[in-house]
Design a protein around this motif. Structure first.
Motif, mmCIF file in Angstrom:
data_model
loop_
_atom_site.group_PDB
_atom_site.id
_atom_site.type_symbol
_atom_site.label_atom_id
_atom_site.label_comp_id
_atom_site.label_asym_id
_atom_site.label_seq_id
_atom_site.Cartn_x
_atom_site.Cartn_y
_atom_site.Cartn_z
ATOM 1 N N PRO A 138 0.818 -1.224 0.000
ATOM 2 C CA PRO A 138 0.000 0.000 0.000
ATOM 3 C C PRO A 138 0.848 1.267 0.000
ATOM 4 C CG PRO A 138 -0.819 -1.579 1.596
ATOM 5 C CD PRO A 138 0.506 -2.083 1.128
ATOM 6 N N TRP A 139 2.087 1.132 0.487
ATOM 7 C CA TRP A 139 2.976 2.289 0.555
ATOM 8 C C TRP A 139 3.216 2.896 -0.827
ATOM 9 C CZ3 TRP A 139 5.110 5.715 3.487
ATOM 10 C CH2 TRP A 139 6.200 6.410 3.026
ATOM 11 N N LEU A 140 3.210 2.049 -1.865
ATOM 12 C CA LEU A 140 3.577 2.494 -3.189
ATOM 13 C C LEU A 140 2.509 3.344 -3.853
ATOM 14 C CD1 LEU A 140 5.023 -0.907 -4.473
ATOM 15 C CD2 LEU A 140 6.290 1.001 -3.491
ATOM 16 N N MET A 141 1.340 3.427 -3.267
ATOM 17 C CA MET A 141 0.204 4.035 -3.955
ATOM 18 C C MET A 141 0.173 5.561 -3.881
ATOM 19 S SD MET A 141 -2.670 1.239 -2.891
ATOM 20 C CE MET A 141 -3.978 2.015 -3.817
ATOM 21 N N ALA A 142 0.483 6.147 -2.735
ATOM 22 C CA ALA A 142 0.367 7.603 -2.612
ATOM 23 C C ALA A 142 0.926 8.086 -1.289
ATOM 24 C CB ALA A 142 -1.095 8.034 -2.733
ATOM 25 N N SER A 143 1.206 9.398 -1.230
ATOM 26 C CA SER A 143 1.537 10.074 0.024
ATOM 27 C C SER A 143 0.367 10.967 0.400
ATOM 28 C CB SER A 143 2.795 10.932 -0.142
ATOM 29 O OG SER A 143 3.952 10.136 -0.220
ATOM 30 N N TRP A 144 0.126 11.080 1.709
ATOM 31 C CA TRP A 144 -0.986 11.875 2.219
ATOM 32 C C TRP A 144 -0.506 12.734 3.379
ATOM 33 C CZ3 TRP A 144 -5.896 11.026 0.073
ATOM 34 C CH2 TRP A 144 -6.006 9.905 -0.737
ATOM 35 N N VAL A 145 -0.987 13.982 3.420
ATOM 36 C CA VAL A 145 -0.827 14.849 4.591
ATOM 37 C C VAL A 145 -2.194 15.461 4.834
ATOM 38 C CG1 VAL A 145 0.396 16.794 5.631
ATOM 39 C CG2 VAL A 145 1.563 15.366 3.930
ATOM 40 N N ILE A 146 -2.841 15.070 5.945
ATOM 41 C CA ILE A 146 -4.228 15.457 6.202
ATOM 42 C C ILE A 146 -4.307 16.181 7.541
ATOM 43 C CG2 ILE A 146 -6.609 14.641 6.456
ATOM 44 C CD1 ILE A 146 -5.727 12.067 4.986
ATOM 45 N N GLY A 147 -4.900 17.372 7.534
ATOM 46 C CA GLY A 147 -5.053 18.149 8.757
ATOM 47 C C GLY A 147 -6.505 18.284 9.153
ATOM 48 N N ASP A 148 -6.877 17.683 10.286
ATOM 49 C CA ASP A 148 -8.273 17.693 10.740
ATOM 50 C C ASP A 148 -9.159 17.251 9.571
ATOM 51 O OD1 ASP A 148 -7.354 18.662 13.186
ATOM 52 O OD2 ASP A 148 -7.543 20.736 12.560
ATOM 53 N N ILE A 149 -10.309 17.921 9.387
ATOM 54 C CA ILE A 149 -11.107 17.671 8.186
ATOM 55 C C ILE A 149 -11.123 18.927 7.313
ATOM 56 C CG2 ILE A 149 -12.560 15.844 9.149
ATOM 57 C CD1 ILE A 149 -14.704 18.007 9.633
ATOM 58 N N TYR B 277 -8.031 20.321 5.503
ATOM 59 C CA TYR B 277 -7.151 20.317 4.344
ATOM 60 C C TYR B 277 -6.521 18.937 4.168
ATOM 61 C CZ TYR B 277 -7.300 25.395 5.024
ATOM 62 O OH TYR B 277 -7.713 26.690 5.190
ATOM 63 N N ALA B 278 -6.270 18.592 2.896
ATOM 64 C CA ALA B 278 -5.563 17.345 2.592
ATOM 65 C C ALA B 278 -4.697 17.550 1.362
ATOM 66 C CB ALA B 278 -6.548 16.210 2.357
ATOM 67 N N LEU B 279 -3.509 16.962 1.399
ATOM 68 C CA LEU B 279 -2.570 17.024 0.285
ATOM 69 C C LEU B 279 -2.195 15.592 -0.068
ATOM 70 C CD1 LEU B 279 -0.614 18.978 -1.382
ATOM 71 C CD2 LEU B 279 1.080 18.406 0.373
ATOM 72 N N PHE B 280 -2.199 15.261 -1.360
ATOM 73 C CA PHE B 280 -1.783 13.916 -1.736
ATOM 74 C C PHE B 280 -1.046 13.941 -3.066
ATOM 75 C CE2 PHE B 280 -6.085 14.607 -3.112
ATOM 76 C CZ PHE B 280 -6.241 13.977 -4.330
ATOM 77 N N PHE B 281 -0.117 12.977 -3.220
ATOM 78 C CA PHE B 281 0.710 12.918 -4.423
ATOM 79 C C PHE B 281 1.318 11.534 -4.535
ATOM 80 C CE2 PHE B 281 3.115 14.778 -0.928
ATOM 81 C CZ PHE B 281 4.263 13.986 -0.866
ATOM 82 N N GLY B 282 1.953 11.270 -5.696
ATOM 83 C CA GLY B 282 2.557 9.969 -5.948
ATOM 84 C C GLY B 282 4.021 9.936 -5.591
ATOM 85 N N ALA B 283 4.814 9.320 -6.455
ATOM 86 C CA ALA B 283 6.241 9.150 -6.176
ATOM 87 C C ALA B 283 6.951 10.499 -6.114
ATOM 88 C CB ALA B 283 6.875 8.269 -7.248
ATOM 89 N N LEU B 284 7.981 10.575 -5.288
ATOM 90 C CA LEU B 284 8.766 11.807 -5.181
ATOM 91 C C LEU B 284 9.570 12.035 -6.462
ATOM 92 C CD1 LEU B 284 10.121 11.488 -1.533
ATOM 93 C CD2 LEU B 284 8.196 12.848 -2.336
ATOM 94 N N PRO B 285 9.777 13.308 -6.842
ATOM 95 C CA PRO B 285 10.459 13.600 -8.100
ATOM 96 C C PRO B 285 11.971 13.507 -7.976
ATOM 97 C CG PRO B 285 9.912 15.634 -7.003
ATOM 98 C CD PRO B 285 9.354 14.526 -6.145
ATOM 99 N N ARG B 286 12.591 13.251 -9.089
ATOM 100 C CA ARG B 286 14.040 13.407 -9.152
ATOM 101 C C ARG B 286 14.334 14.880 -9.436
ATOM 102 N NH1 ARG B 286 15.462 10.337 -5.937
ATOM 103 N NH2 ARG B 286 13.243 10.188 -5.522
ATOM 104 N N ASP B 287 15.560 15.326 -9.275
ATOM 105 C CA ASP B 287 15.895 16.744 -9.361
ATOM 106 C C ASP B 287 15.423 17.409 -10.644
ATOM 107 O OD1 ASP B 287 17.027 16.626 -6.916
ATOM 108 O OD2 ASP B 287 19.090 16.462 -7.612
ATOM 109 N N LYS B 288 15.580 16.751 -11.787
ATOM 110 C CA LYS B 288 15.248 17.374 -13.057
ATOM 111 C C LYS B 288 13.749 17.552 -13.259
ATOM 112 C CE LYS B 288 19.404 15.826 -15.474
ATOM 113 N NZ LYS B 288 19.965 15.037 -16.603
#
Length: 341
Positions: free
Chosen positions: A189-200, A202-213
């Protein structure tokens, strides 16, 4: 910090270069005559009185009447706190004004989900979630990204963190705080997404982290909708947390009470590590009538499955089933849970 940097930041707060120089000079000298300030700072004598008068109006300088007249710097903490309060008030007023302008044209609320472009902008949004949360923050992300949030996580001792990451056997000191529940990610399940959720809120979600370029081509998604975020919270627990290993529980006894939470699964996760019953106050609505209600009693039991999450509250001799937002089968739809002991 170099003096040039301080002057630059003061200018961003609305001071001119001469005003910045005069205030810094007064901090160095203490109460001083205008001639002393001119001599130390290099501000032209023909300008120094106007500069000091302007600083007085802006609250940076006190004038000590006498002969000669002395100018005294106001305590920087007092000045900056006032600027901070005014700045926050201005931002809140602008937010309301912008929303009203949008509604005048579109006749509806702002969209519930936005696309955020750029990795640095994503980091800023994650920091914002942590800084503005009032009760709890849920984070599922690689340790590489989590380290970018270290300062904000350290600064918030007044909220609960539930963090899932690929931490090793050695847990960093900044993740050992009493208010952090830390879990080691469980794999797929780790491979699916990143989440940062504050109370109800705000929420931020995204996939794999980018390389520098590819940092500027990086995209994340930003949500501001309780209806959507409650689903995100459900997925956070049932997909990620429940498939991970808790490696550091909360130090519940050391946390200040009352302790407020807004997610039923966070509440139950906390209760798993304490002895019941626990005194609680629940703010919510009756499921049948949607009537607002506040219940004070004791949590005597809980139920937690991928489909169900509720607590049993004993109050005035009765037992009530309390669920989270969107409850159907419980007696009460809980919107805020306040542990009193």
């Amino acid at each position: 910090m170099r003096e040039e940097e301080i002057i630059e930041k003061l200018q961003r707060l609305g001071l001119t270069k001469y005003e910045s120089l005069a205030y810094i000079t007064l901090l160095k000298l203490g109460p001083s005559k205008a001639t002393d300030i001119t001599k130390e700072s290099g501000i032209p004598h023909t300008r120094v009185y106007d500069v000091l008068s302007s600083l007085h109006r802006k609250g940076f300088v006190d004038v000590m009447q006498g002969s000669p007249r002395l100018y005294k710097p106001v305590n920087p903490e007092v000045v900056l706190e006032k600027i901070k309060e005014d700045f926050i008030e201005d931002i809140e007023n602008l937010k309301k004004a912008f929303l009203e302008l949008y509604r005048e044209v579109h006749g509806e609320d702002l969209p519930e989900v936005w696309t955020i472009q750029g990795f640095d902008n994503t980091v800023e949004r994650a920091e914002y979630v942590i800084r503005t949360a009032k009760h709890e923050v849920l984070i599922n992300t690689p340790l590489e990204f989590l380290k970018l949030l270290k300062g904000d996580i350290r600064a918030r001792k007044d909220i609960i963190f539930v963090i899932i990451t690929n931490v090793g056997e050695e847990i960093p000191d900044w993740l050992r705080a009493d208010n952090i529940l830390l879990a080691r990610t469980g794999g797929a399940p780790w491979l699916m997404a990143s989440w940062v959720i504050g109370d109800i809120d705000y929420a931020l979600f995204f996939g794999a982290l980018p390389r520098d370029k590819r940092r500027e081509k990086f995209y994340s998604f930003w949500a501001k909708s309780p209806k959507i975020i409650q689903n995100y919270m459900h997925w956070f627990y049932t997909i990620y947390f429940d498939n991970s290993e808790v490696v550091k529980p909360l130090n519940y006894e050391a946390l200040p009470k009352p302790l407020s939470l807004v997610n039923i699964r966070t509440l139950i996760t906390v209760l798993k590590y304490v002895k019941l019953p626990k005194k609680i106050e629940v703010v919510g609505r009756l499921v049948d009538t949607k009537e607002p209600v506040t219940i004070e009693g004791e949590v005597v039991d809980y139920e937690y499955t991928p489909l169900t999450a509720n607590i049993t509250v004993r109050s005035d001799g009765k037992e009530l089933k309390v669920g989270g937002i969107g409850s159907y089968f419980e007696d009460v739809e809980g919107e805020k849970f306040i542990l009193l002991e």
